[in-house]
Design a protein around this motif. Structure first.
Motif, PDB file in Angstrom:
ATOM      1  N   SER A   1       2.777  27.672 -43.842  1.00  0.00           N
ATOM      2  CA  SER A   1       3.648  27.332 -44.965  1.00  0.00           C
ATOM      3  C   SER A   1       4.816  28.307 -45.047  1.00  0.00           C
ATOM      4  CB  SER A   1       2.852  27.338 -46.278  1.00  0.00           C
ATOM      5  OG  SER A   1       2.471  28.643 -46.648  1.00  0.00           O
ATOM      6  N   LEU A   2       4.572  29.574 -44.681  1.00  0.00           N
ATOM      7  CA  LEU A   2       5.660  30.553 -44.635  1.00  0.00           C
ATOM      8  C   LEU A   2       6.656  30.211 -43.534  1.00  0.00           C
ATOM      9  CD1 LEU A   2       3.829  33.959 -45.189  1.00  0.00           C
ATOM     10  CD2 LEU A   2       5.404  32.818 -46.733  1.00  0.00           C
ATOM     11  N   PHE A   3       6.154  29.717 -42.392  1.00  0.00           N
ATOM     12  CA  PHE A   3       7.052  29.296 -41.317  1.00  0.00           C
ATOM     13  C   PHE A   3       8.083  28.309 -41.852  1.00  0.00           C
ATOM     14  CE2 PHE A   3       5.069  30.111 -36.910  1.00  0.00           C
ATOM     15  CZ  PHE A   3       4.596  31.357 -37.319  1.00  0.00           C
ATOM     16  N   ALA A   4       7.599  27.316 -42.607  1.00  0.00           N
ATOM     17  CA  ALA A   4       8.512  26.299 -43.145  1.00  0.00           C
ATOM     18  C   ALA A   4       9.430  26.888 -44.209  1.00  0.00           C
ATOM     19  CB  ALA A   4       7.701  25.141 -43.730  1.00  0.00           C
ATOM     20  N   ALA A   5       8.871  27.768 -45.055  1.00  0.00           N
ATOM     21  CA  ALA A   5       9.677  28.342 -46.131  1.00  0.00           C
ATOM     22  C   ALA A   5      10.835  29.169 -45.589  1.00  0.00           C
ATOM     23  CB  ALA A   5       8.795  29.203 -47.034  1.00  0.00           C
ATOM     24  N   MET A   6      10.636  29.796 -44.424  1.00  0.00           N
ATOM     25  CA  MET A   6      11.680  30.652 -43.877  1.00  0.00           C
ATOM     26  C   MET A   6      12.885  29.871 -43.374  1.00  0.00           C
ATOM     27  SD  MET A   6      10.781  33.619 -44.535  1.00  0.00           S
ATOM     28  CE  MET A   6       9.911  32.955 -45.965  1.00  0.00           C
TER      29      MET A   6
END
Length: 468
Positions: free
Chosen positions: A146-151
């Motif tokens: 989910s952090l991958f996408a948020a970045m």
């Protein structure tokens, strides 16, 4: 165990030994996202400065060609030697790519840098996936993805503006040279996780795994053929109106080559969605083609049929980034829902959202109604894409996590390229006066492909899991 003790012992991303890895990965992903968004803003200025407008398509398509072969190499290399050598070479290639473009004296250097950039992206993408698989417990992986996408949110929203300001105030070269400077802190933060991975004993390989490694190595020439086909297809699509005969021959030949290569490099059973990992790869390809195949044409549809200015039409990119990240954040929260059901929910959101989005072309529905549909599709993509990444690692081990991550990303790349080539050809043949039915057909087909992914999603579970 008491609830208090459970809270104390539960692993967390942003504390303890995982924090440097998480920050380092976030830094690399964000840097890669900014570089990706920066090129689109700076490239027009670059081709004008070098008086090489005809090289715009070549510079744009170059990374796609090297990315595909890079994925294949990274998967094999990461499984044989671990993720660290692949990660190091990826970082070196990224640095050289930015230096080549930032110090370019002509378009040949820019194109060479763009080829290196695609190579670096493939090496970094796969090696980071393998490093996450080895360094993080399974319970933390959904949040990590989910952090991958948020970045990608910040680069998607302010990246073009920031790149434009840097280009105007300091020159486009600093867009790329600055990325080299920012790479250093991210790399330093990854140090502890890399040392831990180097100290981890290599897993024992079975005869079956050794045979799979050799089969993957034998498929590398086909990955190269797919890269060439992808590059040719992209260039031919851009020249179809000017050279219809050459483009009309090149695109079908490239599609056939890409299809033959896909059969050779994809896991056995992918094209029949066999239970387990082959179905994950199939769904990855279907979902990627459905979403990206529609998203590429929404700004044009809004401009031609709804009188949006180019800047207003770009709202679809912001919706994509924010809603994708929101969907990915939702799947990363603690819940008792089975991963396959999260995947199904994402694909259902995408299917319904794309059907609503198609009303922008088929009817006189208000624009906001269609864009709400696109927002739901974005949430669905966030739910499903991150879930597929989690499932890829759940269905892998240390012996094949690199190859499996590579295969999943290659499936997405090839299916998206195929969808864009077909829809681009349809649009090219109606370029004089693209009627609403052209866009309606593209978006509705995307919804149908997403529905196929939804119907296939249940097969990502192994047969043994179904019987258990």
């Amino acid at each position: 165990m008491t609830p208090t003790a459970e809270r104390v012992t539960r692993p967390r991303l942003f504390s303890g030994p995982h924090l440097p890895l998480v920050l380092g990965v976030i830094g690399l992903v964000t840097l890669s996202a900014f570089e990706n968004r920066a090129v689109g803003t700076a490239l027009p200025t670059m081709v004008r400065e070098f008086d090489a407008l005809g090289s715009f398509g070549l510079a744009s398509a170059a990374p796609n060609a090297s990315y595909l072969i890079s994925l294949a190499i990274a998967g094999l290399w990461s499984d044989r030697r671990g993720p660290i050598p692949t990660l190091r070479v990826g970082a070196i290639a990224f640095t050289l790519a930015q230096l080549l473009v930032g110090t370019a004296t002509g378009m040949p250097m820019v194109v060479a840098g763009r080829l290196l950039s695609g190579l670096a992206e493939g090496l970094l993408d796969v090696s980071l996936m393998v490093l996450v698989a080895r360094a993080l417990p399974a319970v933390l992986r959904p949040r990590m993805f989910s952090l991958f996408a948020a970045m990608w949110i910040l680069p998607s929203v302010i990246g073009p503006v920031l790149t434009g300001l840097v280009t105007e105030q300091f020159g486009w070269r600093w867009v790329f040279l600055g990325a080299v400077i920012l790479l250093v802190p991210s790399w330093m933060l990854l140090g502890p996780a890399m040392r831990q991975s180097l100290n981890t004993p290599a897993p024992e390989r079975s005869a079956e795994d050794a045979a799979e490694l050799e089969a993957w190595r034998a498929a590398l020439p086909w990955a190269f053929a797919a890269s060439v086909a992808l590059f040719s297809m992209t260039l031919a699509g851009g020249q179809l109106e000017a050279h219809p005969v050459i483009g009309g021959i090149a695109i079908p030949v490239a599609l056939v080559t890409l299809g033959l290569a896909a059969v050779r490099v994809m896991p056995k059973g992918t094209f029949v969605a066999r239970h387990g990992f082959p179905a994950v790869v199939a769904v990855r390809g279907l979902g990627g083609a459905a979403f990206a195949g529609v998203g590429a044409y929404l700004p044009l549809l809004l401009t031609l049929q709804h009188d949006f200015s180019p800047s207003r039409a770009g709202v679809t990119l912001s919706i994509t980034g924010v809603c994708w990240a929101f969907g990915s954040w939702l799947q990363g929260r603690e819940h008792a829902i089975q991963r396959v059901n999260v995947l199904r929910a994402g694909l259902a959101f995408m299917t319904g959202g794309l059907l609503v989005t198609s009303l922008l072309a088929w009817t006189g529905a208000t624009t906001w109604f269609g864009l709400i549909g696109w927002a739901f599709a974005g949430i669905g993509m966030g739910l499903s894409s991150s879930s597929l990444s989690v499932l890829t690692l759940d269905l892998s081990d240390h012996n094949n996590s690199g190859r499996n991550s590579s295969a999943a990303q290659m499936a997405g790349t090839m299916s998206i390229s195929t969808a864009l080539a077909i829809s681009g050809t349809l649009l090219a043949f109606n370029s004089d006066d693209p009627r609403p039915w052209v866009f309606g057909a593209i978006i509705t087909t995307g919804a149908f492909v997403a529905l196929l992914g939804l119907l296939t999603a249940g097969r990502v579970r192994k047969r043994a899991d179904l019987l258990g």
